[in-house]
Design a protein around this motif. Structure first.
Motif, mmCIF file in Angstrom:
data_model
loop_
_atom_site.group_PDB
_atom_site.id
_atom_site.type_symbol
_atom_site.label_atom_id
_atom_site.label_comp_id
_atom_site.label_asym_id
_atom_site.label_seq_id
_atom_site.Cartn_x
_atom_site.Cartn_y
_atom_site.Cartn_z
ATOM 1 N N PRO A 31 0.819 -1.223 0.000
ATOM 2 C CA PRO A 31 0.000 0.000 0.000
ATOM 3 C C PRO A 31 0.846 1.264 0.000
ATOM 4 O O PRO A 31 0.395 2.305 -0.424
ATOM 5 C CB PRO A 31 -0.797 -0.124 1.303
ATOM 6 N N PHE A 32 2.071 1.135 0.500
ATOM 7 C CA PHE A 32 2.927 2.305 0.518
ATOM 8 C C PHE A 32 3.473 2.610 -0.871
ATOM 9 O O PHE A 32 3.860 3.722 -1.154
ATOM 10 C CB PHE A 32 4.079 2.097 1.507
ATOM 11 N N ALA A 33 3.511 1.539 -1.669
ATOM 12 C CA ALA A 33 4.038 1.737 -3.023
ATOM 13 C C ALA A 33 2.947 2.046 -4.011
ATOM 14 O O ALA A 33 3.201 2.453 -5.112
ATOM 15 C CB ALA A 33 4.798 0.485 -3.463
ATOM 16 N N SER A 34 1.738 1.836 -3.630
ATOM 17 C CA SER A 34 0.624 2.053 -4.553
ATOM 18 C C SER A 34 0.263 3.521 -4.597
ATOM 19 O O SER A 34 0.240 4.211 -3.599
ATOM 20 C CB SER A 34 -0.580 1.221 -4.111
ATOM 21 N N GLY A 35 -0.092 3.925 -5.715
ATOM 22 C CA GLY A 35 -0.482 5.312 -5.863
ATOM 23 C C GLY A 35 -1.879 5.586 -5.361
ATOM 24 O O GLY A 35 -2.258 6.739 -5.190
ATOM 25 N N THR A 36 -2.688 4.508 -5.155
ATOM 26 C CA THR A 36 -4.070 4.710 -4.715
ATOM 27 C C THR A 36 -4.215 4.639 -3.200
ATOM 28 O O THR A 36 -5.290 4.858 -2.675
ATOM 29 C CB THR A 36 -4.969 3.637 -5.352
ATOM 30 N N ALA A 37 -3.177 4.237 -2.414
ATOM 31 C CA ALA A 37 -3.280 4.096 -0.959
ATOM 32 C C ALA A 37 -3.279 5.462 -0.290
ATOM 33 O O ALA A 37 -2.619 6.385 -0.763
ATOM 34 C CB ALA A 37 -2.129 3.269 -0.431
ATOM 35 N N ARG A 38 -4.038 5.579 0.891
ATOM 36 C CA ARG A 38 -4.049 6.837 1.623
ATOM 37 C C ARG A 38 -4.300 6.555 3.103
ATOM 38 O O ARG A 38 -4.851 5.519 3.479
ATOM 39 C CB ARG A 38 -5.130 7.788 1.106
ATOM 40 N N GLY A 39 -3.924 7.458 4.011
ATOM 41 C CA GLY A 39 -4.162 7.330 5.444
ATOM 42 C C GLY A 39 -5.399 8.109 5.856
ATOM 43 O O GLY A 39 -6.158 8.601 5.012
ATOM 44 N N PHE A 40 -5.639 8.174 7.201
ATOM 45 C CA PHE A 40 -6.779 8.930 7.710
ATOM 46 C C PHE A 40 -6.507 10.418 7.575
ATOM 47 O O PHE A 40 -5.399 10.897 7.829
ATOM 48 C CB PHE A 40 -7.035 8.599 9.182
ATOM 49 N N THR A 41 -7.551 11.125 7.260
ATOM 50 C CA THR A 41 -7.420 12.575 7.216
ATOM 51 C C THR A 41 -7.610 13.138 8.623
ATOM 52 O O THR A 41 -8.093 12.459 9.531
ATOM 53 C CB THR A 41 -8.473 13.188 6.283
ATOM 54 N N LEU A 42 -7.243 14.378 8.823
ATOM 55 C CA LEU A 42 -7.377 15.022 10.126
ATOM 56 C C LEU A 42 -8.838 15.089 10.556
ATOM 57 O O LEU A 42 -9.174 14.880 11.728
ATOM 58 C CB LEU A 42 -6.780 16.434 10.058
ATOM 59 N N ILE A 43 -9.727 15.355 9.623
ATOM 60 C CA ILE A 43 -11.161 15.432 9.937
ATOM 61 C C ILE A 43 -11.669 14.085 10.428
ATOM 62 O O ILE A 43 -12.438 13.985 11.403
ATOM 63 C CB ILE A 43 -11.953 15.911 8.708
ATOM 64 N N GLU A 44 -11.239 13.003 9.745
ATOM 65 C CA GLU A 44 -11.658 11.661 10.154
ATOM 66 C C GLU A 44 -11.161 11.327 11.556
ATOM 67 O O GLU A 44 -11.874 10.729 12.366
ATOM 68 C CB GLU A 44 -11.157 10.637 9.145
ATOM 69 N N LEU A 45 -9.937 11.709 11.860
ATOM 70 C CA LEU A 45 -9.390 11.467 13.197
ATOM 71 C C LEU A 45 -10.169 12.252 14.253
ATOM 72 O O LEU A 45 -10.494 11.731 15.331
ATOM 73 C CB LEU A 45 -7.916 11.857 13.242
ATOM 74 N N LEU A 46 -10.491 13.503 13.947
ATOM 75 C CA LEU A 46 -11.251 14.315 14.887
ATOM 76 C C LEU A 46 -12.641 13.750 15.119
ATOM 77 O O LEU A 46 -13.149 13.735 16.248
ATOM 78 C CB LEU A 46 -11.335 15.756 14.384
ATOM 79 N N LEU A 47 -13.275 13.267 14.050
ATOM 80 C CA LEU A 47 -14.605 12.666 14.185
ATOM 81 C C LEU A 47 -14.544 11.406 15.041
ATOM 82 O O LEU A 47 -15.418 11.151 15.880
ATOM 83 C CB LEU A 47 -15.173 12.345 12.800
ATOM 84 N N ALA A 48 -13.500 10.593 14.822
ATOM 85 C CA ALA A 48 -13.358 9.358 15.609
ATOM 86 C C ALA A 48 -13.141 9.679 17.085
ATOM 87 O O ALA A 48 -13.723 9.041 17.975
ATOM 88 C CB ALA A 48 -12.198 8.533 15.071
ATOM 89 N N ILE A 49 -12.299 10.675 17.367
ATOM 90 C CA ILE A 49 -12.058 11.071 18.756
ATOM 91 C C ILE A 49 -13.328 11.623 19.395
ATOM 92 O O ILE A 49 -13.644 11.318 20.550
ATOM 93 C CB ILE A 49 -10.915 12.103 18.818
ATOM 94 N N SER A 50 -14.072 12.423 18.653
ATOM 95 C CA SER A 50 -15.317 12.992 19.176
ATOM 96 C C SER A 50 -16.324 11.896 19.492
ATOM 97 O O SER A 50 -16.991 11.925 20.530
ATOM 98 C CB SER A 50 -15.913 13.974 18.167
#
Length: 226
Positions: A22-41
């Motif tokens: 996934p690190f080598a793939s161009g389509t892979a991505r991590g969590f965005t800041l908004i997603e992290l904030l929503l999860a914490i909330s």
């Protein structure tokens, strides 16, 4: 000598041999800041909800425990008062403490009883009376006082008890023969039945816990004062 032709064949790629990263793939991505904030909330909301539910359950348990304590204390106190009423020979208009000089009056909110006295052998003492005073504490009105004063030679103990510290209301009703209610102090010695209403109340976690008992009865040893 004939030359042998050398043929170089390229081995075709196998799809099964290609590893995916996934690190080598161009389509892979991590969590965005908004997603992290929503999860914490969301996690914070769930924790808060569980805390509130736990607090409500704890408060409900405290209220129920206090309610049971009040019921037990009020029930025992009402039972003691009823027992004294049923043992009484008559209602006295007042009692003056010989030590302090404090005067206790029979009224709608306090009661002075005279009871037949017995010696240690259980023999009735002629001309001697024990007294019981039931009233709210003058200094702490939410505390009920039951004071027993033995006559000369009586086996009854001299004591002052405070069996109830959550008193909200204490009412006595006095009835003459024929079940006629009276408030006349001059007729108290002729009273043959007393009804007592006892209310207790306490506040726990902003919740009011109360108990009410109605007791009393006939003066089984009633004697008109000579």
């Amino acid at each position: 000598m004939s030359k042998k032709s050398i043929e170089i064949r390229k081995k075709p790629y196998s799809l099964l041999a290609i590893s995916y990263s996934p690190f080598a793939s161009g389509t892979a991505r991590g969590f965005t800041l908004i997603e992290l904030l929503l999860a914490i909330s969301l996690l914070s909301f769930l924790i808060g909800l569980l805390w509130v539910i736990g607090q409500d359950a704890s408060e409900a348990a405290m209220v129920e425990n206090q309610r049971q304590i009040i019921l037990d204390e009020t029930g025992r106190t009402e039972g003691d008062i009823t027992r004294y009423i049923q043992e009484a020979a008559r209602v006295a208009t007042s009692y003056t403490d010989p030590t302090t000089g404090e005067v206790s009056l029979t009224s709608p909110n306090s009661l002075v009883l005279e009871l037949v006295s017995y010696d240690q052998s259980g023999i009735r003492l002629s001309g001697v009376m024990d007294r019981v005073v039931i009233k709210p504490d003058p200094e702490i009105p939410s505390t009920l006082i039951i004071q027993t004063i033995p006559g000369m030679g009586s086996r009854r103990a001299n004591q002052t008890r405070r069996p109830l510290t959550t008193l909200a209301n204490l009412d006595f009703h006095y009835f003459l023969p024929g079940d006629t209610e009276t408030t006349d102090p001059g007729a108290f010695s002729s009273v043959t039945r007393i009804q007592v209403n006892l209310d207790a109340q306490v506040t726990v976690k902003n919740r009011t816990v109360s108990a009410n008992f109605v007791g009393g009865g006939k003066l089984r040893n009633h004697q008109v004062e000579n």
